[in-house]
Every structure is written in structure tokens, then in C-alpha cells.
Design a protein around this motif. Sequence first.
Motif, short mmCIF file in Angstrom:
data_model
loop_
_atom_site.label_atom_id
_atom_site.label_comp_id
_atom_site.label_asym_id
_atom_site.label_seq_id
_atom_site.Cartn_x
_atom_site.Cartn_y
_atom_site.Cartn_z
N LEU A 29 0.83 -1.19 0.00
CA LEU A 29 0.00 0.00 0.00
C LEU A 29 0.87 1.25 0.00
N GLU A 30 0.37 2.27 -0.63
CA GLU A 30 1.11 3.53 -0.71
C GLU A 30 1.32 4.09 0.70
N GLY A 31 2.56 4.55 0.95
CA GLY A 31 2.90 5.08 2.26
C GLY A 31 3.48 4.06 3.21
N ARG A 32 3.40 2.80 2.87
CA ARG A 32 3.92 1.74 3.73
C ARG A 32 5.37 1.44 3.40
N SER A 33 5.97 0.55 4.22
CA SER A 33 7.34 0.08 4.00
C SER A 33 7.30 -1.36 3.50
N LEU A 34 8.39 -1.77 2.86
CA LEU A 34 8.47 -3.11 2.28
C LEU A 34 9.87 -3.66 2.49
N LYS A 35 9.95 -4.94 2.88
CA LYS A 35 11.23 -5.64 3.04
C LYS A 35 11.31 -6.74 1.99
N ILE A 36 12.44 -6.75 1.24
CA ILE A 36 12.65 -7.74 0.18
C ILE A 36 13.86 -8.59 0.55
N PRO A 37 13.68 -9.91 0.79
CA PRO A 37 14.82 -10.79 1.08
C PRO A 37 15.42 -11.33 -0.23
N CYS A 38 16.74 -11.27 -0.36
CA CYS A 38 17.45 -11.81 -1.53
C CYS A 38 18.41 -12.89 -1.04
#
Length: 309
Positions: A29-38
Amino acid sequence: MFQLVALSLLPWIPVILCKVTTEEAFTVLEGRSLKIPCHYEPQYASYVKYWCQGRTKEFCTSLARTDDLRAIDPAGEKVSIFDDPIQQVFTVTMNHLKEEESGWYVCGIEIGGFWYADDTTFTNIKVIHESEKTWCRTGDWRSCLSTGSEGSYEDSSLAIRDDRSGTFSVTFKKLQMRDTAWYWCSAGQQKIAVHVLVTPRATTTTAVLVTSPPSQSIANLLPPEPITKESWNTHSLLLATVVVCSSILFLVAMVLLAKKLWNKHKKDPLLRGVGSMAAKFTGFSPDASDLQNSTVVFLNKNSQDMHMI
């Protein structure tokens, strides 16, 4: 010819043997944070990792690298990266995402050199705009209430809360019978009908019957005094007095009764005759009451014996 083919495939050998992996797509959602694991293979533990926006490395805008110390604070930076060699994963954090930041991104490991290509993988991030949540009473569009950009609405009768996780709640305050109706709740293009039924609150009445003496209220009633040693002695003395008085009255009554019987006895004719005879011989009064102290002598003509009574 074979050598030329082998040399042309050499830069892609690490890509085939040692791949970096992550999810194919993320939605936030706009305004939220996101964590991407690689995730990566053990032999890449000491290599530099990076995160960039674009479809290929050649046309990718670098956003964070593990050799850049400014990009290791996930809370203070727009984009940050953190490598964990033990778990063999590096994590990218993107904060305050906007809808225009949607697109392709690359998890990459920098191999270095002309003959060796970086090990990379791609993912697509979609930032969606948060739509307003609306609550309306059916048939009265002027009653519609929306969350707005803040994701919430509240007044004295109703509150709407959007937790931005796929659910929003509507809370009525001080429900009235007139609130019974059909309503619409909507989010974007989705809309659903909701029926609200308000029923009277159940009440329970308990009857309490209180009785009290007519001359005084319950509040004036005092509890019985406890029996103490002093009160018991007082009661014993009172009881003894009552017994003594009763005994005296009984004796007095017996004396009076005896006197009455005696007076009645004095009036008996036989006793009075005896008294007269005794008076002739003794010279005492013929009163029968004197008989108790008199001696009567009878003379028998045929005998000279004398009988004393």
C-alpha cells in the motif's frame, strides 16, 4: 569455433551455477514500507550486494549497496540494505513507498571483471493507492461517510477505521432503534450490502419486599445486646427477687386461708354446744376458741371413773 562459443558463455556460467533468488512480485500500500529478502549461495558471502531499480544491470539505477555505510539504517533511510552471511541472505528495506515507485527491481551480487557477469534476479513491486472506504445508508446518499486520505473517520455517532491490511471496521456509538436499516460499505469498486438490526435492551426487574414495625423504621432497629457476665448477674438477681416475693405471697395466702377455715370451724353448732357444757363445769367462756386451752370432765353416773380430755 567451439572455443569462441565457450568464451561467449563464460560470463554467464556464474548465473547458471549460482543464482540469487527472491519473490517474483510484491504488492504494498502507498505510504507503507516493504522488506525484500534476496537469498544467495555460500560462496557469495563476502561479495558486495546491491539493489537497483530497472530491468537490467546496464539500465538499472543503483539505490543501495552493502559497501555503502550510509545504506545500512533501515529506519532512517529511504532505501537500506543489510547482509547476513550466516543466513546467506541480504535484505532490502524501502520506506514510504509511493505509487510512482512501482516497477522492476534487481537483487544483485557484484562479481567484477570483464568475463564474469553479476549474479542477479528480478522482482516486480506494485505500490497501490489506498482507496477511500465509504459507509452509506441505503436510499440516503447524503448519509455517506468516507475515511479520506487519513484512512479513518469519526464523529459522535460513528467511527470508521482502516487498518490498511485488507479490512476496515465501522463502529456505531449509542445505537438507537432508528438505526435499524440497510447500509452500503464500499472500497474502491467493491461494494457490499449490510443489514443492521437494533433490538431493545433486555431489562430485569427484581422486586424487594421490606417490612418494618409501624412505629419505627428499619434504620432505627437496633441489634439485640449481647449477653455479658454483668447482664447475667442482673438477670439472676431479678429472678431470685421474684422467687422470694412469690414465696412470701404464697405463705401469706396460706395463713389467710387457714384463718378463714378456723373462723368457719368456730361457727360449727356442735363445737358451740361442747363449749357451753365446758363452761358449766369449768366456769370458762363458752367461746369455742378457748377449747384449745380447756380440760373437759365428764361424770358417769354408773361409774366413778373420770375421763379427761
